[in-house]
Scaffold this motif. Structure first.
Motif, mmCIF file in Angstrom:
data_model
loop_
_atom_site.group_PDB
_atom_site.id
_atom_site.type_symbol
_atom_site.label_atom_id
_atom_site.label_comp_id
_atom_site.label_asym_id
_atom_site.label_seq_id
_atom_site.Cartn_x
_atom_site.Cartn_y
_atom_site.Cartn_z
ATOM 1 N N GLY A 126 32.830 31.237 46.306
ATOM 2 C CA GLY A 126 31.699 31.041 45.413
ATOM 3 C C GLY A 126 31.885 31.572 44.003
ATOM 4 O O GLY A 126 30.976 31.472 43.193
ATOM 5 N N LEU A 127 33.046 32.136 43.688
ATOM 6 C CA LEU A 127 33.274 32.669 42.345
ATOM 7 C C LEU A 127 33.748 31.554 41.430
ATOM 8 O O LEU A 127 34.770 30.928 41.678
ATOM 9 C CB LEU A 127 34.311 33.795 42.371
ATOM 10 N N GLU A 128 32.978 31.291 40.379
ATOM 11 C CA GLU A 128 33.381 30.345 39.334
ATOM 12 C C GLU A 128 34.274 31.130 38.386
ATOM 13 O O GLU A 128 33.789 31.920 37.580
ATOM 14 C CB GLU A 128 32.154 29.817 38.606
ATOM 15 N N LEU A 129 35.567 30.962 38.505
ATOM 16 C CA LEU A 129 36.525 31.782 37.766
ATOM 17 C C LEU A 129 36.739 31.233 36.365
ATOM 18 O O LEU A 129 37.114 30.083 36.181
ATOM 19 C CB LEU A 129 37.853 31.826 38.519
ATOM 20 N N GLY A 130 36.476 32.047 35.377
ATOM 21 C CA GLY A 130 36.680 31.683 33.985
ATOM 22 C C GLY A 130 36.410 32.883 33.107
ATOM 23 O O GLY A 130 35.995 33.948 33.591
ATOM 24 N N ILE A 131 36.628 32.735 31.824
ATOM 25 C CA ILE A 131 36.375 33.831 30.899
ATOM 26 C C ILE A 131 34.898 34.202 30.965
ATOM 27 O O ILE A 131 34.027 33.347 30.883
ATOM 28 C CB ILE A 131 36.799 33.448 29.472
ATOM 29 N N GLY A 132 34.646 35.486 31.162
ATOM 30 C CA GLY A 132 33.277 35.970 31.274
ATOM 31 C C GLY A 132 32.810 36.152 32.704
ATOM 32 O O GLY A 132 31.804 36.819 32.945
ATOM 33 N N SER A 133 33.541 35.581 33.668
ATOM 34 C CA SER A 133 33.188 35.773 35.074
ATOM 35 C C SER A 133 33.367 37.236 35.443
ATOM 36 O O SER A 133 34.239 37.914 34.904
ATOM 37 C CB SER A 133 34.091 34.944 35.996
ATOM 38 N N THR A 134 32.554 37.716 36.350
ATOM 39 C CA THR A 134 32.677 39.092 36.821
ATOM 40 C C THR A 134 33.267 39.077 38.214
ATOM 41 O O THR A 134 32.763 38.381 39.099
ATOM 42 C CB THR A 134 31.296 39.779 36.849
ATOM 43 N N VAL A 135 34.344 39.836 38.405
ATOM 44 C CA VAL A 135 34.966 39.906 39.724
ATOM 45 C C VAL A 135 34.317 41.054 40.501
ATOM 46 O O VAL A 135 33.978 42.086 39.925
ATOM 47 C CB VAL A 135 36.496 40.081 39.653
ATOM 48 N N PRO A 136 34.144 40.873 41.806
ATOM 49 C CA PRO A 136 33.500 41.918 42.612
ATOM 50 C C PRO A 136 34.380 43.157 42.773
ATOM 51 O O PRO A 136 35.591 43.115 42.530
ATOM 52 C CB PRO A 136 33.262 41.231 43.962
ATOM 53 N N ASP A 137 33.763 44.243 43.200
ATOM 54 C CA ASP A 137 34.485 45.509 43.397
ATOM 55 C C ASP A 137 35.554 45.413 44.479
ATOM 56 O O ASP A 137 36.433 46.263 44.545
ATOM 57 C CB ASP A 137 33.505 46.624 43.770
ATOM 58 N N THR A 138 35.475 44.397 45.329
ATOM 59 C CA THR A 138 36.462 44.231 46.394
ATOM 60 C C THR A 138 37.818 43.764 45.868
ATOM 61 O O THR A 138 38.805 43.826 46.575
ATOM 62 C CB THR A 138 35.953 43.233 47.448
ATOM 63 N N VAL A 139 37.850 43.292 44.614
ATOM 64 C CA VAL A 139 39.105 42.850 44.005
ATOM 65 C C VAL A 139 39.796 44.061 43.390
ATOM 66 O O VAL A 139 39.262 44.710 42.495
ATOM 67 C CB VAL A 139 38.858 41.768 42.930
ATOM 68 N N GLU A 140 40.994 44.363 43.897
ATOM 69 C CA GLU A 140 41.757 45.501 43.376
ATOM 70 C C GLU A 140 42.436 45.101 42.070
ATOM 71 O O GLU A 140 43.154 44.103 42.008
ATOM 72 C CB GLU A 140 42.805 45.948 44.383
ATOM 73 N N LEU A 141 42.191 45.895 41.038
ATOM 74 C CA LEU A 141 42.773 45.615 39.727
ATOM 75 C C LEU A 141 44.121 46.315 39.600
ATOM 76 O O LEU A 141 44.266 47.477 39.944
ATOM 77 C CB LEU A 141 41.828 46.095 38.624
ATOM 78 N N GLN A 142 45.096 45.584 39.081
ATOM 79 C CA GLN A 142 46.455 46.095 38.907
ATOM 80 C C GLN A 142 46.667 46.500 37.451
ATOM 81 O O GLN A 142 46.204 45.825 36.542
ATOM 82 C CB GLN A 142 47.475 45.019 39.301
ATOM 83 N N THR A 143 47.402 47.568 37.239
ATOM 84 C CA THR A 143 47.670 48.081 35.900
ATOM 85 C C THR A 143 48.881 47.395 35.288
ATOM 86 O O THR A 143 49.864 47.133 35.968
ATOM 87 C CB THR A 143 47.932 49.592 35.965
ATOM 88 N N VAL A 144 48.794 47.143 33.985
ATOM 89 C CA VAL A 144 49.931 46.675 33.198
ATOM 90 C C VAL A 144 50.207 47.780 32.184
ATOM 91 O O VAL A 144 49.316 48.149 31.421
ATOM 92 C CB VAL A 144 49.616 45.358 32.461
#
Length: 99
Positions: free
Chosen positions: A52-70
């Motif tokens: 159900g996530l409409e992925l695009g600029i401005g979309s908010t990803v849920p806390d369940t998505v682990e963010l990776q560092t660059v």
């Protein structure tokens, strides 16, 4: 007198709103895109499916998505629904979809 005042206030609110929208815009430089693309290519992660996530600029990803560092980049990345995205870690909003 009142009829002149109302349109002036409405016009000011419209101009202020446009100013706030422009200030919210995030610009990812071509150099940052190159750094991220190279780093992601060397450090692949599994895609996370978010229904159900409409992925695009401005979309908010849920806390369940682990963010990776660059390294040396203020944004984080994740692969969501088979798309690599740059995410602002403070707001969890997508700032760039990496092609």
């Amino acid at each position: 007198m009142k009829t002149t005042f109302i349109p002036a206030v409405a016009g000011l609110a419209l101009v202020a709103g446009v100013g706030f929208a422009a200030a919210d815009e995030v610009i990812v430089t071509p150099e940052q895109q190159t750094v991220v693309k190279e780093y992601v290519h060397r450090h692949p992660v599994a895609s996370i499916n978010v229904l159900g996530l409409e992925l695009g600029i401005g979309s908010t990803v849920p806390d369940t998505v682990e963010l990776q560092t660059v390294p040396n980049v203020e944004y984080r990345y994740a692969v969501v629904n088979d798309h690599t995205v740059l995410i602002d870690p403070n707001t969890r909003r997508v700032v760039e979809v990496i092609q």
